[in-house]
Design an enzyme around this catalytic site. Structure first.
Site, PDB file in Angstrom:
ATOM      1  N   ASP A 102       0.995  -1.343   0.008  1.00  0.00           N
ATOM      2  CA  ASP A 102       0.044  -0.015   0.021  1.00  0.00           C
ATOM      3  C   ASP A 102       0.822   1.250   0.033  1.00  0.00           C
ATOM      4  OD1 ASP A 102      -2.483   1.381   0.091  1.00  0.00           O
ATOM      5  OD2 ASP A 102      -2.263   1.359   2.303  1.00  0.00           O
ATOM      6  N   ASN A 128       1.540   3.448  -2.810  1.00  0.00           N
ATOM      7  CA  ASN A 128       2.073   4.040  -4.039  1.00  0.00           C
ATOM      8  C   ASN A 128       1.697   5.455  -4.250  1.00  0.00           C
ATOM      9  OD1 ASN A 128       3.684   1.650  -4.675  1.00  0.00           O
ATOM     10  ND2 ASN A 128       1.508   0.473  -5.378  1.00  0.00           N
ATOM     11  N   ASN A 151     -11.062  -1.579  -5.966  1.00  0.00           N
ATOM     12  CA  ASN A 151     -10.230  -0.722  -6.834  1.00  0.00           C
ATOM     13  C   ASN A 151     -10.419  -1.031  -8.489  1.00  0.00           C
ATOM     14  OD1 ASN A 151      -8.989   0.883  -4.766  1.00  0.00           O
ATOM     15  ND2 ASN A 151      -7.218  -0.503  -4.616  1.00  0.00           N
ATOM     16  N   ARG A 173     -11.475   2.591  -9.756  1.00  0.00           N
ATOM     17  CA  ARG A 173     -10.330   3.533 -10.355  1.00  0.00           C
ATOM     18  C   ARG A 173     -10.633   3.773 -11.787  1.00  0.00           C
ATOM     19  NH1 ARG A 173      -5.491   2.662  -6.869  1.00  0.00           N
ATOM     20  NH2 ARG A 173      -6.466   3.147  -4.760  1.00  0.00           N
ATOM     21  N   ARG A 211      -5.137  -1.319   8.918  1.00  0.00           N
ATOM     22  CA  ARG A 211      -6.180  -2.178   8.448  1.00  0.00           C
ATOM     23  C   ARG A 211      -5.886  -3.406   7.540  1.00  0.00           C
ATOM     24  NH1 ARG A 211      -7.797   3.125   6.619  1.00  0.00           N
ATOM     25  NH2 ARG A 211      -6.914   3.341   4.341  1.00  0.00           N
TER      26      ARG A 211
END
Length: 262
Positions: free
Chosen positions: A40, A42, A88, A92, A217
């Site tokens: 996670d 980026n 995503n 996205r 999480r």
């Protein structure tokens, strides 16, 4: 930028010394048999460095190759990477998804035509709603899966367009269908039977989950398989993830007493 580079050069010997200390602490094990990676941060890394989204995913892709090699060199038998969530995959933009898919494809092609997978005899599988992937990516994925299907020393699982809840829902639907066909009785259903209906019935439970970026999480990652996992959260964005971050995670794992819910 110049000062930052100079600082890194000056601190490099200190870093290598600390790396050696960490390795001496963990080298005798025990090592987790199955490590899950949530790479996670980026996009936040790109914003922090005034870089583009393409730069973000390129750097994340390069880091994943590096971390994969570290894990294989350590002797980790099973590695699962959360490459893209169902959320995503659905939310996205097409531009961003195409960028992600292109780098996933590039990574798979490197594995297919490179040496690392064959050197360590790594079986490569993908789980998730893979029918949502572009055809050219699916073709490379299928080639790699076919090429490595008989390897049994190591396993790399890519969770692509994957959601833990969706996997459990899909498994439940399959069980209901078999029940209606008379293939299974309600009294027969237990954890072992349920596992047979998951995306990959051979995928073992995860011992250690490592998540970068500082977020605490699990984000719907392999909910069935992480019921008793140890969790380790790293306060660095994925492209900046270091070997000492991995080794700290391993050290933390080694110091914990696992009770598997007892």
């Amino acid at each position: 930028m110049f000062k930052e580079k100079v600082g890194k050069i000056i601190l490099y010997p200190v870093y290598k010394f600390y790396e050696k200390i960490l390795w001496n602490e963990i080298k005798n094990g025990p090592f987790p048999q199955h490590v899950g990676i949530i790479p996670d941060g980026n996009r936040r890394w790109a914003r922090a460095n005034n870089l583009s989204i393409n730069d973000a995913y390129y750097s994340g892709y390069r880091k994943l190759k590096q971390v994969l090699l570290w894990l294989l060199e350590m002797g980790i038998k099973n590695i699962t990477v959360f490459a893209l969530s169902t959320e995503n995959c659905d939310k996205r933009s097409n531009l961003e998804l195409n960028t992600i898919f292109n780098y996933i494809k590039a990574g798979l092609e490197e594995l297919l035509y490179g040496e690392i997978i064959y050197k360590y005899e790594v079986k490569v599988r993908a789980i998730g709603l893979i029918y949502k992937l572009p055809l050219d990516l699916l073709e490379v994925l299928n080639q790699l899966s076919k090429k490595t299907e008989n390897f049994n020393k190591r396993k790399l699982t890519l969770a692509i367009c994957y959601g833990g809840r969706q996997e459990i829902i899909d498994a439940t639907k399959k069980i209901i269908a078999d029940y209606e066909k008379g293939k299974i009785k309600l009294d027969d259903i237990n954890e072992n039977i349920f596992r047979q209906y998951l995306y990959d019935k051979e995928l073992e439970d995860i011992d250690l989950v490592i998540r970068s970026s500082g977020e605490i999480r699990i984000s719907n990652f392999l909910l069935w398989h992480i019921a008793y996992s140890e969790l380790f959260f790293v306060d660095t964005y994925w492209p900046d993830f270091r070997k000492i971050d991995l080794w700290r995670a391993i050290r933390s794992y080694q110091k914990r007493k696992r009770n598997f819910g007892a």
